[in-house]
Every structure is written in C-alpha cells, then in structure tokens.
Design a protein around this motif. Structure first.
Motif, PDB file in Angstrom:
ATOM      1  N   TYR A 202       0.838  -1.188   0.000  1.00 56.03           N
ATOM      2  CA  TYR A 202       0.000   0.000   0.000  1.00 56.03           C
ATOM      3  C   TYR A 202       0.879   1.247   0.000  1.00 56.03           C
ATOM      4  O   TYR A 202       1.873   1.310   0.714  1.00 56.03           O
ATOM      5  N   ALA A 203       0.512   2.220  -0.790  1.00 50.19           N
ATOM      6  CA  ALA A 203       1.277   3.460  -0.877  1.00 50.19           C
ATOM      7  C   ALA A 203       0.326   4.648  -0.841  1.00 50.19           C
ATOM      8  O   ALA A 203      -0.685   4.677  -1.550  1.00 50.19           O
ATOM      9  N   GLU A 204       0.630   5.608   0.012  1.00 52.78           N
ATOM     10  CA  GLU A 204      -0.153   6.838   0.063  1.00 52.78           C
ATOM     11  C   GLU A 204       0.245   7.715  -1.123  1.00 52.78           C
ATOM     12  O   GLU A 204       1.402   8.122  -1.247  1.00 52.78           O
ATOM     13  N   LEU A 205      -0.708   8.025  -1.996  1.00 53.20           N
ATOM     14  CA  LEU A 205      -0.419   8.819  -3.185  1.00 53.20           C
ATOM     15  C   LEU A 205      -0.616  10.308  -2.949  1.00 53.20           C
ATOM     16  O   LEU A 205       0.109  11.128  -3.523  1.00 53.20           O
ATOM     17  N   SER A 206      -1.579  10.653  -2.119  1.00 53.10           N
ATOM     18  CA  SER A 206      -1.808  12.070  -1.858  1.00 53.10           C
ATOM     19  C   SER A 206      -2.653  12.258  -0.617  1.00 53.10           C
ATOM     20  O   SER A 206      -3.308  11.332  -0.145  1.00 53.10           O
TER      21      SER A 206
ATOM     22  N   GLU B  31      -2.897   3.683  -2.930  1.00 58.89           N
ATOM     23  CA  GLU B  31      -2.851   2.638  -3.950  1.00 58.89           C
ATOM     24  C   GLU B  31      -2.559   1.300  -3.293  1.00 58.89           C
ATOM     25  O   GLU B  31      -1.677   1.190  -2.439  1.00 58.89           O
ATOM     26  N   ALA B  32      -3.319   0.283  -3.693  1.00 60.87           N
ATOM     27  CA  ALA B  32      -3.035  -1.101  -3.303  1.00 60.87           C
ATOM     28  C   ALA B  32      -2.513  -1.814  -4.543  1.00 60.87           C
ATOM     29  O   ALA B  32      -3.109  -1.704  -5.611  1.00 60.87           O
ATOM     30  N   ARG B  33      -1.412  -2.568  -4.385  1.00 63.98           N
ATOM     31  CA  ARG B  33      -0.783  -3.196  -5.550  1.00 63.98           C
ATOM     32  C   ARG B  33      -0.404  -4.639  -5.239  1.00 63.98           C
ATOM     33  O   ARG B  33       0.158  -4.937  -4.173  1.00 63.98           O
TER      34      ARG B  33
ATOM     35  N   GLU C 246      -9.875   6.245  -1.975  1.00 61.38           N
ATOM     36  CA  GLU C 246      -9.714   7.357  -1.044  1.00 61.38           C
ATOM     37  C   GLU C 246     -10.497   7.123   0.229  1.00 61.38           C
ATOM     38  O   GLU C 246     -11.403   6.284   0.280  1.00 61.38           O
ATOM     39  N   GLY C 247     -10.142   7.873   1.272  1.00 60.28           N
ATOM     40  CA  GLY C 247     -10.840   7.764   2.540  1.00 60.28           C
ATOM     41  C   GLY C 247     -10.480   8.922   3.439  1.00 60.28           C
ATOM     42  O   GLY C 247      -9.478   9.620   3.219  1.00 60.28           O
TER      43      GLY C 247
ATOM     44  N   ALA D 185      -8.828   4.415   3.592  1.00 63.47           N
ATOM     45  CA  ALA D 185      -8.445   4.413   2.179  1.00 63.47           C
ATOM     46  C   ALA D 185      -7.791   3.094   1.800  1.00 63.47           C
ATOM     47  O   ALA D 185      -8.029   2.554   0.715  1.00 63.47           O
ATOM     48  N   GLU D 186      -6.951   2.555   2.690  1.00 58.87           N
ATOM     49  CA  GLU D 186      -6.315   1.266   2.416  1.00 58.87           C
ATOM     50  C   GLU D 186      -7.355   0.157   2.304  1.00 58.87           C
ATOM     51  O   GLU D 186      -7.263  -0.708   1.420  1.00 58.87           O
TER      52      GLU D 186
END
Length: 227
Positions: free
Chosen positions: A176-180, A193-195, A205-206, A212-213
């Motif tokens: 998981y990566a926080e994009l913004s 983003e989950a990858r 988003e959340g 959000a995750e």
C-alpha cells in the motif's frame, strides 16, 4: 422553506417526506459550501453514524440469535462502513443533489466515496431529527435491503481478505502506498494505492489512511477475482 424540484424528487427516492425541509437541505451541504448562514452537514454526519450503527446492530442480532460478538462485529462493520454508505448514496443518486463548493465540484466531489458516505450519514440524521427513530429505521432498512441478509457470514476486513487471496496463489503480500493527501487538517482525504506483486493496482480514497487502504484492498480484490 420550500424544496426545489430536485430535492423533492430526492426525498421521494429516499422515502421520507420532510416536515422540516431545512434538515435535508443542511444534510446535503458539504463544508466546502458552508457559511454562517448556511451550516454544513458535519454535525448531522456525526449523529447519523450513531443512528445507523444502532439500526444495524439490532439488524445483525435479529438475523442470528446464536452468533457471538466475534462473528457479529465484522458483519456490523461491513454494513456501516463508509463504502457501503456511499454505495447506498449512489443508488438513490444523492450525488446529484449534494451541494458543494467550487473546489470540490472541480475535483469530482459528487463521485467521491468519502463525501457520499458522509452525506448519507447526514441524511439519516436528518430523517431521525424530522421523524424520529422509527422513521430513520424504516428508511435505513429499506435502502440497505438485501445487504443485511447477504452480509458475509465470515465477513473480514478487506486487507486481510486480499492478503489471504494473494498468499493462496503464491504471491507476495499486497503493498500500500499513500499517493496524496488533500483537504483541511480537520477533514483530510487520503488517496492510497493497493498493488499486487503481478502489477495489478487500484486507487481509493478515505477520510483516514486506514479507511483508504481498506477501500483500495476491497476494490483490488473485487477486480482480481473477476479477472
């Protein structure tokens, strides 16, 4: 206060005729459009979350008289989570009557899960304040419909379910990566983003990073299971 045609039609979809129409107008007013003479829906959102919680707690208890707390809690969480509220909001086209400021309008606020989920909770509170608990209960149970009966017996959080899905296929755990992060400090919106290790990725988003995750994990699992 006289409701516009659009709001009157929305109340029909909602299933409640407001004696105090100012309540539904407030419930549909986002903080980006608030002013001293136009209060936003945040206080109603707080109340609606609790009303929804009580109705759903009763509903999951009534569905299974033998279930223990450890079984009931994930079912309850699946029914009251922001994503579920947003799904219900989309079904009654709440976004079309959501009152937003220019900043939210320009960034697709009518489609945002966090805004729709919050507004749905505020609408529930408006029904409760206008017609009492039984009116709110009737609206909630009608709109949630088959979700109550169909909530997964072994409902788990989405991140756990996605990790188990990946491991069962010999894949590395999802990352998981926080994009913004945007919005004011008191009401931030996170995009995460989950990858999966095969490169499949989904953004969501959340209002809090964990939310959000969870939303990203749920969307990614749905996509992976369809492909």
């Amino acid at each position: 206060m006289k409701l516009s045609r659009e709001l009157t039609e929305f109340c029909t979809r909602l299933g409640h005729d407001f004696a105090r129409p100012e309540l539904i107008a407030r419930a549909l007013t986002h903080s980006s459009l608030s002013s001293p003479t136009r209060p936003d829906n945040q206080r109603l959102e707080f109340l609606g979350d609790r009303v929804l919680g009580l109705v759903m707690a009763e509903a999951v208890l009534a569905r299974d008289h033998d279930a223990r707390e450890g079984q009931l809690a994930p079912r309850f969480n699946a029914l009251v989570r922001k994503e579920t509220c947003a799904d219900v909001a989309r079904e009654i086209d709440l976004g079309s009557v959501l009152r937003l400021g220019k900043s939210e309008m320009s960034t697709g606020g009518r489609r945002k899960t966090a805004l729709l989920g919050d507004a749905m909770e505020a609408v529930i509170a408006a029904v409760y304040m206008d017609g009492g608990f039984e009116a709110a209960r009737a609206v909630i149970l009608r709109l949630w419909g088959d979700r109550v009966a169909g909530v997964a017996e072994d409902a788990r959080d989405a991140k756990t379910a996605l990790q188990e899905w990946a491991q069962a296929r010999g894949m590395a755990p999802p990352v998981y990566a926080e994009l913004s992060r945007s919005g004011p400090d008191h009401a931030p919106v996170f995009v995460v983003e989950a990858r999966l290790s095969d490169g499949t990725a989904v953004e969501a988003e959340g209002r809090v990073k964990r939310q959000a995750e969870q939303a990203a994990a749920r969307a990614l699992l749905d996509r992976a299971e369809r492909e």
